[in-house]
Design an enzyme around this catalytic site. Structure first.
Site, PDB file in Angstrom:
ATOM      1  N   ASN A   1       2.896   7.404  -3.509  1.00 24.84           N
ATOM      2  CA  ASN A   1       1.476   7.155  -3.308  1.00 24.84           C
ATOM      3  C   ASN A   1       1.296   6.377  -2.022  1.00 24.84           C
ATOM      4  OD1 ASN A   1       0.002   8.100  -5.893  1.00 24.84           O
ATOM      5  ND2 ASN A   1       1.796   6.982  -6.667  1.00 24.84           N
ATOM      6  N   GLU A   2       1.078   7.102  -0.936  1.00 19.30           N
ATOM      7  CA  GLU A   2       0.998   6.518   0.391  1.00 19.30           C
ATOM      8  C   GLU A   2      -0.358   5.837   0.614  1.00 19.30           C
ATOM      9  OE1 GLU A   2       3.532   6.157   2.060  1.00 19.30           O
ATOM     10  OE2 GLU A   2       4.787   7.930   2.281  1.00 19.30           O
TER      11      GLU A   2
END
Length: 645
Positions: free
Chosen positions: A174-175
Site C-alpha cells: 500500500n504505497e
C-alpha cells in the site's frame, strides 16, 4: 523486555494503551537490542496463539509478510515445529502481496520466498496456504482480488497480521496515496520501493512495476497486528509513522487507528524516536557520559553555536536544566565536552610513539603495531578508511587487509562479459584456467532469474580481486599483506546468502591467530542494505570471542568504521583521523581502481552518488561538524568507534 500485549486463554487481546515515557508516540512499540531477540518474542506470540486456537479446536488465521524483516520469525517458528512439536495443522495463512506479473517458480516471487523460509519446513496443509497469484490474467484481476477478500472473510478474518514497513511508509504494498478503505487490488509500486528491491533482482530494470496487495482496510480488520522494523534505514519512517499525523502519504500511519497494534523494533530502527534521540525533551534523564555528549552536540546544532558559546539559558530552554544543575554551569559543561571531542582527534591512528597517550584514542606502545583491516567487500577498505589505511602504512605499522567475501555478485554481467571476451581473444580457452567461451555463452543466454555458473562467479570474483590489489598497491601495501578469505556463506551466486556457519568463523579466527594483531579495524555499518556487513561483523565477533583467552588478545583493540551507507554520530566517535587535501585525493584514486563498481553500481541503496563521492562528502561533512563545534578545521575526517568485546 517483553511485549506488553498478552494473549489470554480465550484469545481476547488487551489494548496496549500508552505509557508515560512515550507521550510523543501514537502507536505502542517495544524496542529490543537486536532483531534476533525481537523475532523470537514475536514467534512465541504467534505460537501461543496457534496453540490456544488448537485447544479450542479452531483454525488460526495468520496474515504473513515477506522481505527481510520476518525471516528470523519464520526461522524460530520452524525450529519450534521441529524441536518443540509446534503443529501448524490448524493454521490458515494469507500473504500480504505478490509482484505482478510473477510466476510461482521465479526465485524472486513471494510464493518461492514463503515456501523456502516456512511452508516447506512445517506441517501446514497446502490447501490452507493463500498467496496472491502473480500470474492471473490482467482482465481477471479485479474478480480475483474480490475473491481473495471473501476468502479471508469466510475464514473468520485475520487473527494475527505480521507486517514490515517500507521506506515509503507502505505496509503490504500500500504505497503513498493508498486510501484507508482500500481492499485487495493491483497497485503501481513507488520508485523508492523498486530501488530498495533492486538488489534482489540484480538491478532496478528487472524489478516489476506492479504488485497485488491486501488493502489498508483488510489489514486494519485484523484482530492483532505486529509490525517489525530493523536497521537505521527504517528509523526515519518509523518516527514519522509513530509520532506523525495520520496521512495517506504514509499509509502505515493508519495503524494509529488500530487498538491492538505493536511495533517491534531494534535499537537502530527506533533511534529517531524522540525518547531515544532527544530523551531530555521527554523527561528526566540518567546523564551518562555518552548521553551528555549526545545532548551537548545536539544543543550546538539546534542553536547553531559552537560548544564554548553555549549559555545557561541555552541549556534551560532546551530541556537540559537538570544537566545544567548537575554540571554546575554552562562553562564547566562546555569545556569538559570540548576536551572530550578534542581528545578524539589524532593524526596517528596506530598511536603516536614516545608521547603521553593518556588523552589520545590509541596507545603509544607498541610503537609498531600489527594491524588487521577487515573489509566485507573488496572495496570497503578504501571507501571507508582509505586515508587512515594510508597513514598506518606510512607510519610504519605492519598492516594486513583481509577481504572477507569475493564480492562477485556486485559485478555486472556486462562487465564480466567484457573481461571474458578480452581474455578469450588473448589467451584462448586451452591455456586458461577458466573456459572463457563457456562464460561468454552463459552470459549471452542468461535468463533474468538464473544464478551465475561457478565459472562466471569465479571470473567476477577475480575481477574484484585484481581491482583490490591495484587499489592497495597504490596506497602502499605489499601484495603478501593482502588476504582473500572468500567466506563460504557468501558463495551462493545470488543476493540471498547462507547463514553464517562454523567454517566462516574458523576462517576468520585463523587469520587473526596467524597475524596476532594489536589493532583490528572492521565494518560496523549495519545499515548495509543486503546484510553482508552484518554477517561479516558477526563472524569477527564470534572469532574474537573464541580467541579471547589467547595472551595476544589482551593487547588487541577493535575499531569499527562505517561503510558507504551511514556515518557515526559525533557523540559516538572515539577516534577522528583528519585527512589533508592530498590524502583525500589519494583515497579517491584508490577507490577509482575499483572500476567494476564505478559507473554501474548494482547495490546502490537509496543514494545515487558513486561510492567515491559518498565517501568524500561524508568525510568532509564530519570535518565540517567538528569545525562548527569550535574545533580545528580540517579538509576531511574519517571516524571510528572503539568496541569492547
Amino acid at each position: 523486555m517483553k511485549i506488553t500485549v498478552e494473549v489470554s486463554p480465550d484469545i481476547t487481546y488487551k489494548s496496549p494503551g500508552k505509557f508515560e515515557e512515550t507521550r510523543f508516540e501514537k502507536i505502542h512499540n517495544e524496542i529490543f537490542k537486536n532483531s534476533a531477540e525481537a523475532s523470537v518474542i514475536v514467534a512465541r506470540e504467534i505460537a501461543q496463539l496457534i496453540q490456544a486456537k488448537q485447544a479450542k479446536n479452531k483454525p488460526c488465521v495468520l496474515g504473513l509478510a515477506t522481505g527481510s524483516s520476518p525471516i528470523k520469525v519464520y526461522e524460530e517458528l520452524v525450529r519450534m515445529h521441529k524441536e518443540e512439536g509446534l503443529s501448524f495443522s490448524n493454521v490458515v495463512t494469507f500473504n500480504l502481496d505478490e509482484y505482478y506479473p510473477m510466476s510461482k517458480e521465479n526465485n524472486q516471487s513471494y510464493f518461492y520466498f514463503m515456501h523456502q523460509h516456512l511452508f516447506n519446513h512445517i506441517d501446514i496443509d497446502p490447501e490452507n496456504v493463500n498467496i496472491p497469484d502473480g500470474t492471473v490474467p490482467f482482465e481477471d484481476l479485479n474478480q480475483y482480488c474480490i475473491d481473495y477478500e471473501m476468502k479471508i472473510k469466510n475464514a473468520g478474518g485475520l487473527d494475527f497480521q505480521l507486517l514490515g514497513i517500507g521506506r515509503t511508509g507502505h505496509v503490504g504494498f500500500n504505497e503513498p496515496g493508498s486510501h484507508i478503505n482500500s481492499g485487495t487490488r493491483i497497485i503501481t509500486l513507488d520508485h523508492i520501493t523498486r530501488v530498495d528491491a533492486s538488489f534482489d533482482f540484480n538491478g532496478i530494470d528487472f524489478v516489476p512495476k506492479r504488485a497485488v496487495t491486501m488493502g489498508v482496510s483488510t489489514i486494519l480488520r485484523s484482530k492483532r497486528i505486529v509490525l517489525m522494523a530493523w536497521g537505521q534505514n527504517k528509523a526515519e519512517i518509523i518516527k514519522r509513522t509513530i509520532q506523525g499525523e495520520i496521512s495517506s502519504e504514509i499509509p502505515a500511519t493508519f495503524l494509529q487507528n488500530h487498538s491492538n497494534t505493536t511495533f517491534v523494533l531494534d535499537q537502530s530502527a527506533a533511534s529517531e524516536l524522540t525518547r531515544n534521540k532527544t530523551p531530555w525533551l521527554v523527561g528526566e534523564c540518567l546523564w551518562t557520559p555518552e548521553l551528555k555528549s549526545k545532548a551537548i552536540v545536539w544543543l550546538c546544532q539546534k542553536t547553531n553555536q559552537s560548544i564554548l558559546k553555549l549559555t545557561d539559558r541555552d541549556y534551560n530552554n532546551n530541556g537540559m536544566s537538570d544537566l545544567l544543575a548537575s554540571g554546575g554551569s554552562a562553562y564547566d559543561l562546555n569545556i569538559n565536552m570540548f576536551n572530550v571531542l578534542q581528545h578524539t582527534i589524532t593524526g596517528w591512528p596506530g598511536g603516536k610513539p614516545n608521547t603521553d597517550d593518556s588523552n589520545r584514542p590509541e596507545r603509544a606502545n607498541p610503537a609498531k603495531k600489527r594491524v588487521i583491516l577487515f573489509s566485507p567487500h573488496p572495496d570497503d577498505d578504501v571507501i571507508s578508511m582509505g586515508g587512515t589505511f594510508s597513514k598506518l602504512i606510512k607510519q610504519g605499522h605492519e598492516v594486513h587487509v583481509v577481504y572477507q567475501t569475493s564480492g562477485n555478485i556486485a559485478v555486472t554481467d556486462d562487465e564480466a562479459l567484457k573481461f571474458a571476451e578480452v581474455c578469450n581473444d588473448f589467451v584462448g580457452e586451452d591455456e586458461s584456467k577458466i573456459n572463457f567461451q563457456a562464460v561468454i555463452d552463459f552470459l549471452k543466454n542468461k535468463s533474468e532469474d538464473q544464478i551465475d555458473s561457478v565459472e562466471v562467479r569465479k571470473l567476477k570474483g577475480l575481477i574484484r580481486r585484481r581491482e583490490s590489489y591495484a587499489a592497495v598497491r597504490y596506497i602502499g601495501l605489499k601484495d603478501e599483506n593482502t588476504h582473500f578469505l572468500d567466506l563460504p556463506f557468501y558463495e551462493t551466486g545470488q543476493v540471498k546468502k547462507n547463514p553464517i556457519g562454523e567454517e566462516d568463523i574458523a576462517i576468520v579466527a585463523d587469520i587473526i591467530e596467524k597475524i596476532k594483531p594489536h589493532q583490528v579495524f572492521a565494518a560496523g555499518d549495519l545499515a548495509d542494505p543486503h546484510g553482508t556487513h552484518e554477517v561479516c561483523l558477526n563472524a569477527i565477533f564470534a572469532a574474537l570471542k573464541r580467541l579471547k583467552s589467547k595472551p595476544y588478545m589482551r593487547d588487541c583493540w577493535l575499531w569499527l568504521y562505517r561503510g558507504a551507507w551511514h556515518e557515526w554520530d559525533l557523540h559516538e566517535i572515539d577516534m577522528a583521523v583528519p585527512l589533508s587535501p592530498d590524502e583525500v585525493m589519494l583515497k579517491r584514486h584508490a577507490i577509482l581502481y575499483h572500476q567494476s563498481q564505478k559507473d554501474r553500481v548494482m547495490f546502490q541503496g537509496n543514494d545515487s552518488r558513486e561510492f567515491w563521492v559518498r565517501a568524500e562528502d561524508r568525510n568532509k561533512h564530519t570535518a565540517k561538524l567538528y569545525d562548527e563545534l569550535g574545533l580545528a578545521e580540517y579538509e576531511a575526517i574519517e571516524a571510528f568507534k572503539r568496541f569492547t568485546y
